[in-house]
Design a protein around this motif. Structure first.
Motif, PDB file in Angstrom:
ATOM      1  N   GLN A  91     -51.928 104.378 -88.017  1.00 40.07           N
ATOM      2  CA  GLN A  91     -50.482 104.569 -88.097  1.00 40.07           C
ATOM      3  C   GLN A  91     -49.734 103.383 -87.498  1.00 40.07           C
ATOM      4  O   GLN A  91     -48.712 102.937 -88.031  1.00 40.07           O
ATOM      5  N   ALA A  92     -50.270 102.853 -86.395  1.00 41.38           N
ATOM      6  CA  ALA A  92     -49.627 101.687 -85.784  1.00 41.38           C
ATOM      7  C   ALA A  92     -49.657 100.496 -86.736  1.00 41.38           C
ATOM      8  O   ALA A  92     -48.672  99.745 -86.844  1.00 41.38           O
ATOM      9  N   LEU A  93     -50.765 100.326 -87.444  1.00 42.59           N
ATOM     10  CA  LEU A  93     -50.899  99.221 -88.388  1.00 42.59           C
ATOM     11  C   LEU A  93     -49.979  99.411 -89.595  1.00 42.59           C
ATOM     12  O   LEU A  93     -49.312  98.462 -90.042  1.00 42.59           O
ATOM     13  N   ILE A  94     -49.934 100.642 -90.114  1.00 45.31           N
ATOM     14  CA  ILE A  94     -49.048 100.938 -91.248  1.00 45.31           C
ATOM     15  C   ILE A  94     -47.586 100.671 -90.870  1.00 45.31           C
ATOM     16  O   ILE A  94     -46.831 100.055 -91.633  1.00 45.31           O
ATOM     17  N   ASP A  95     -47.198 101.115 -89.695  1.00 44.41           N
ATOM     18  CA  ASP A  95     -45.823 100.904 -89.240  1.00 44.41           C
ATOM     19  C   ASP A  95     -45.514  99.410 -89.139  1.00 44.41           C
ATOM     20  O   ASP A  95     -44.440  98.949 -89.552  1.00 44.41           O
ATOM     21  N   TYR A  96     -46.453  98.655 -88.601  1.00 41.59           N
ATOM     22  CA  TYR A  96     -46.256  97.214 -88.418  1.00 41.59           C
ATOM     23  C   TYR A  96     -46.112  96.506 -89.765  1.00 41.59           C
ATOM     24  O   TYR A  96     -45.205  95.678 -89.962  1.00 41.59           O
ATOM     25  N   ILE A  97     -46.989  96.850 -90.708  1.00 42.53           N
ATOM     26  CA  ILE A  97     -46.936  96.227 -92.034  1.00 42.53           C
ATOM     27  C   ILE A  97     -45.649  96.606 -92.762  1.00 42.53           C
ATOM     28  O   ILE A  97     -44.995  95.762 -93.389  1.00 42.53           O
ATOM     29  N   SER A  98     -45.252  97.880 -92.649  1.00 39.82           N
ATOM     30  CA  SER A  98     -44.062  98.347 -93.361  1.00 39.82           C
ATOM     31  C   SER A  98     -42.787  97.674 -92.851  1.00 39.82           C
ATOM     32  O   SER A  98     -41.785  97.599 -93.561  1.00 39.82           O
ATOM     33  N   GLN A  99     -42.845  97.160 -91.625  1.00 39.81           N
ATOM     34  CA  GLN A  99     -41.691  96.468 -91.048  1.00 39.81           C
ATOM     35  C   GLN A  99     -41.767  94.954 -91.248  1.00 39.81           C
ATOM     36  O   GLN A  99     -41.006  94.200 -90.632  1.00 39.81           O
ATOM     37  N   ASP A 100     -42.691  94.541 -92.149  1.00 40.09           N
ATOM     38  CA  ASP A 100     -42.889  93.113 -92.425  1.00 40.09           C
ATOM     39  C   ASP A 100     -43.290  92.334 -91.184  1.00 40.09           C
ATOM     40  O   ASP A 100     -42.870  91.172 -90.977  1.00 40.09           O
ATOM     41  N   GLY A 101     -44.117  92.960 -90.341  1.00 40.98           N
ATOM     42  CA  GLY A 101     -44.636  92.252 -89.174  1.00 40.98           C
ATOM     43  C   GLY A 101     -45.447  91.039 -89.591  1.00 40.98           C
ATOM     44  O   GLY A 101     -46.049  91.008 -90.672  1.00 40.98           O
ATOM     45  N   ILE A 102     -45.490  90.037 -88.721  1.00 40.63           N
ATOM     46  CA  ILE A 102     -46.243  88.812 -88.993  1.00 40.63           C
ATOM     47  C   ILE A 102     -47.716  89.152 -89.272  1.00 40.63           C
ATOM     48  O   ILE A 102     -48.341  89.898 -88.513  1.00 40.63           O
ATOM     49  N   THR A 103     -48.258  88.597 -90.344  1.00 42.64           N
ATOM     50  CA  THR A 103     -49.680  88.770 -90.637  1.00 42.64           C
ATOM     51  C   THR A 103     -50.485  87.599 -90.090  1.00 42.64           C
ATOM     52  O   THR A 103     -51.460  87.769 -89.364  1.00 42.64           O
ATOM     53  N   HIS A 104     -50.057  86.397 -90.438  1.00 42.71           N
ATOM     54  CA  HIS A 104     -50.809  85.195 -90.114  1.00 42.71           C
ATOM     55  C   HIS A 104     -49.902  84.225 -89.372  1.00 42.71           C
ATOM     56  O   HIS A 104     -48.787  83.953 -89.816  1.00 42.71           O
ATOM     57  N   SER A 105     -50.381  83.710 -88.233  1.00 39.47           N
ATOM     58  CA  SER A 105     -49.499  82.853 -87.435  1.00 39.47           C
ATOM     59  C   SER A 105     -50.218  81.687 -86.781  1.00 39.47           C
ATOM     60  O   SER A 105     -49.696  81.081 -85.859  1.00 39.47           O
ATOM     61  N   LEU A 106     -51.437  81.368 -87.259  1.00 40.52           N
ATOM     62  CA  LEU A 106     -52.224  80.337 -86.580  1.00 40.52           C
ATOM     63  C   LEU A 106     -52.248  80.676 -85.085  1.00 40.52           C
ATOM     64  O   LEU A 106     -52.602  81.789 -84.732  1.00 40.52           O
ATOM     65  N   ASP A 107     -51.853  79.726 -84.210  1.00 40.75           N
ATOM     66  CA  ASP A 107     -51.798  80.103 -82.791  1.00 40.75           C
ATOM     67  C   ASP A 107     -50.363  80.105 -82.262  1.00 40.75           C
ATOM     68  O   ASP A 107     -50.121  79.966 -81.060  1.00 40.75           O
ATOM     69  N   MET A 108     -49.405  80.271 -83.177  1.00 40.09           N
ATOM     70  CA  MET A 108     -48.016  80.403 -82.737  1.00 40.09           C
ATOM     71  C   MET A 108     -47.817  81.726 -81.998  1.00 40.09           C
ATOM     72  O   MET A 108     -48.590  82.670 -82.176  1.00 40.09           O
ATOM     73  N   HIS A 109     -46.763  81.772 -81.168  1.00 37.79           N
ATOM     74  CA  HIS A 109     -46.463  83.002 -80.454  1.00 37.79           C
ATOM     75  C   HIS A 109     -46.020  84.071 -81.446  1.00 37.79           C
ATOM     76  O   HIS A 109     -45.313  83.802 -82.419  1.00 37.79           O
ATOM     77  N   SER A 110     -46.440  85.291 -81.190  1.00 40.32           N
ATOM     78  CA  SER A 110     -45.970  86.434 -81.975  1.00 40.32           C
ATOM     79  C   SER A 110     -45.894  87.641 -81.056  1.00 40.32           C
ATOM     80  O   SER A 110     -46.621  87.736 -80.068  1.00 40.32           O
ATOM     81  N   GLN A 111     -45.024  88.557 -81.415  1.00 42.44           N
ATOM     82  CA  GLN A 111     -44.863  89.765 -80.596  1.00 42.44           C
ATOM     83  C   GLN A 111     -46.175  90.533 -80.513  1.00 42.44           C
ATOM     84  O   GLN A 111     -46.520  91.086 -79.460  1.00 42.44           O
ATOM     85  N   ALA A 112     -46.918  90.553 -81.616  1.00 40.77           N
ATOM     86  CA  ALA A 112     -48.187  91.286 -81.645  1.00 40.77           C
ATOM     87  C   ALA A 112     -49.201  90.662 -80.696  1.00 40.77           C
ATOM     88  O   ALA A 112     -49.908  91.372 -79.968  1.00 40.77           O
ATOM     89  N   LYS A 113     -49.271  89.336 -80.689  1.00 40.39           N
ATOM     90  CA  LYS A 113     -50.203  88.666 -79.774  1.00 40.39           C
ATOM     91  C   LYS A 113     -49.795  88.888 -78.322  1.00 40.39           C
ATOM     92  O   LYS A 113     -50.636  89.160 -77.447  1.00 40.39           O
ATOM     93  N   GLY A 114     -48.501  88.777 -78.041  1.00 41.66           N
ATOM     94  CA  GLY A 114     -48.021  88.983 -76.681  1.00 41.66           C
ATOM     95  C   GLY A 114     -48.331  90.377 -76.162  1.00 41.66           C
ATOM     96  O   GLY A 114     -48.704  90.558 -74.999  1.00 41.66           O
ATOM     97  N   ALA A 115     -48.188  91.368 -77.042  1.00 41.21           N
ATOM     98  CA  ALA A 115     -48.481  92.750 -76.642  1.00 41.21           C
ATOM     99  C   ALA A 115     -49.967  92.917 -76.342  1.00 41.21           C
ATOM    100  O   ALA A 115     -50.352  93.618 -75.386  1.00 41.21           O
ATOM    101  N   PHE A 116     -50.829  92.277 -77.149  1.00 35.98           N
ATOM    102  CA  PHE A 116     -52.271  92.358 -76.890  1.00 35.98           C
ATOM    103  C   PHE A 116     -52.618  91.723 -75.550  1.00 35.98           C
ATOM    104  O   PHE A 116     -53.348  92.316 -74.734  1.00 35.98           O
ATOM    105  N   LEU A 117     -52.116  90.526 -75.307  1.00 27.79           N
ATOM    106  CA  LEU A 117     -52.427  89.839 -74.052  1.00 27.79           C
ATOM    107  C   LEU A 117     -51.959  90.646 -72.844  1.00 27.79           C
ATOM    108  O   LEU A 117     -52.658  90.728 -71.828  1.00 27.79           O
ATOM    109  N   THR A 118     -50.803  91.265 -72.975  1.00 27.12           N
ATOM    110  CA  THR A 118     -50.270  92.084 -71.884  1.00 27.12           C
ATOM    111  C   THR A 118     -51.147  93.303 -71.630  1.00 27.12           C
ATOM    112  O   THR A 118     -51.492  93.612 -70.480  1.00 27.12           O
TER     113      THR A 118
END
Length: 421
Positions: free
Chosen positions: A59-86
């Motif tokens: 459900q978390a993944l479906i919600d993220y995709i449906s909101q056009d969340g970033i899929t691919h970002s090389l090593d640029m900052h993204s909200q998804a990466k920041g949340a994982f690191l936290t």
């Protein structure tokens, strides 16, 4: 099924043991195109510790995709990466008093191993890597150098340089660490001082061999004394598979570098990381990179996995209870069927039962599949039947799987008895 035979390379392997077409999966169950259900004791070779299509992650993944969340970002900052690191720092590192930087590599375990080896050599200025008998670390050339299995090594096509092999804990009764210590202290031993040692605390493909706490502590002390980096490959044994998040926690050691992949992504999505002590972070920007080191879909499900299962000890307690349940049945079979089985191996929900031969184990695997149980073999001769269910399996489901395996034993008992005799 003809399309697979006609178009797919002969390198495929698991489908040879499980020749059906799967269409859906949920938890620890796989369903075929004919509606037949199989209990999964393979779990993506450790990539599905939290089961297939875990509803929390989905459900978390479906919600993220449906909101056009970033899929691919090389090593640029993204909200998804920041949340994982936290989440990783808050729920994994800090409670264990661990201080590591996180490196995102290409999305495979073997790439994480390549990065770890490259970094160890860069930091120390030395090239030799000590590895161990029956270890498995991947099939790219650097990781393959560290891998013991000749079936995989033989496919390299080139000499595999840069490593020294030592006996793992318990290997053929040889005291490998005394040998290692002696050679390190002898200028004429011929051992080039290593940059690092690379090991699995539980050898998954090598036969579920478990390094004891005294052995791990001695190895750690040797590494510290001689300024050798200790790399723990937790790609298969990590993320709760042995009962704790990291496989080495019970031993009270702190590796210099850790590799993680497989279930770190939570959902089975490709993801791999290297954990390195801050003082080792001597990388220059882009020195080890990869196009798919920014899999944000995996960051979403990895974060959800950590927040759902690792915020307290409930999940660890569950895994330990299921491990005890499994161990009890495996020990019973070893005791009552000594003509078939040698001993129980492994730790946590990374256990198996060693057969007297690979032929016996193969027959058991085939018979298990006929009883709708998917299970694989490990060890030098594929002599260990490997019980590798998702960690989220319930008590009832685990009992069902063990009952299926017991049916398999009974089904081919005449054949096995004949082989054993």
């Amino acid at each position: 099924m003809d399309i697979y035979k006609q178009q797919e390379s002969n390198v495929r392997s698991y489908c040879n043991s499980f020749p059906v077409e799967f269409t859906t999966a949920s938890g620890c169950w796989l369903t075929t195109d004919t509606g037949e259900q199989y209990l999964d004791f393979l779990a993506g070779a450790g990539a599905l510790n939290y089961g297939h299509n875990n509803p929390n992650f989905k459900q978390a993944l479906i919600d993220y995709i449906s909101q056009d969340g970033i899929t691919h970002s090389l090593d640029m900052h993204s909200q998804a990466k920041g949340a994982f690191l936290t989440a990783f720092r808050r729920h994994i590192l800090e409670p264990r008093q661990l201080d590591y930087k996180v490196q995102f590599t290409g999305p495979t375990g073997t790439n994480a191993v390549e990065a770890a080896l490259k970094l160890a050599r860069k930091v120390t200025g030395r090239h030799n890597i000590v590895t161990f008998t029956n270890g498995f670390h991947g099939c790219s050339l650097g990781a393959l150098m560290a891998t013991g299995n000749q079936h995989h090594r033989g496919a390299s096509g080139v000499p595999l340089f840069g490593g020294t092999r030592l006996p793992y804990d318990g290997y053929a009764g040889i005291d490998g660490l005394t040998l290692f210590e002696t050679m390190l202290n002898d200028n004429s031993s011929g051992l080039d001082k290593p940059a690092a040692v690379l090991l699995e605390v539980v050898q998954g493909e090598g036969g579920l061999n478990v390094a004891s706490t005294p052995w791990l502590q001695k190895l750690s002390a040797l590494c510290h004394e001689h300024n050798i980096l200790m790399i723990v490959d937790d790609i298969q044994a990590g993320c709760g598979r042995t009962g704790s998040f990291f496989s080495f926690e019970d031993a009270g050691i702190t590796p210099d570098i850790i590799t993680l992949s497989k279930s770190i992504g939570g959902y089975g999505l490709p993801m791999a990381i290297v954990l390195l002590k801050p003082e080792l972070d001597t990388w220059k920007p882009g020195e080890h990179n990869g196009t798919f080191r920014g899999n944000n879909h995996a960051f979403i499900t990895a974060t959800k996995a950590i927040e759902t299962y690792w915020a307290d000890s409930t999940f660890e307690d569950h895994v330990k209870a299921r491990a005890a349940q499994l161990n009890l049945r495996l020990a019973h079979w070893c005791e009552t069927l000594p003509e078939l089985f040698v001993k129980v191996k492994g730790k946590g929900l990374m256990q198996g039962i060693e057969c007297h031969s690979g032929e016996i184990a193969s027959l058991l695997g085939k018979a298990s599949f006929k009883h709708n149980l998917i299970i694989e073999m490990a060890g030098p001769d594929d002599e260990v039947v490997k019980f590798f269910a998702p960690l989220t399996i319930t008590e009832s489901e685990l009992d069902q799987g063990l009952a299926k395996f017991e049916q398999a034993i009974k089904t081919i008992a005449p054949q096995i008895t004949q082989i054993a005799s």
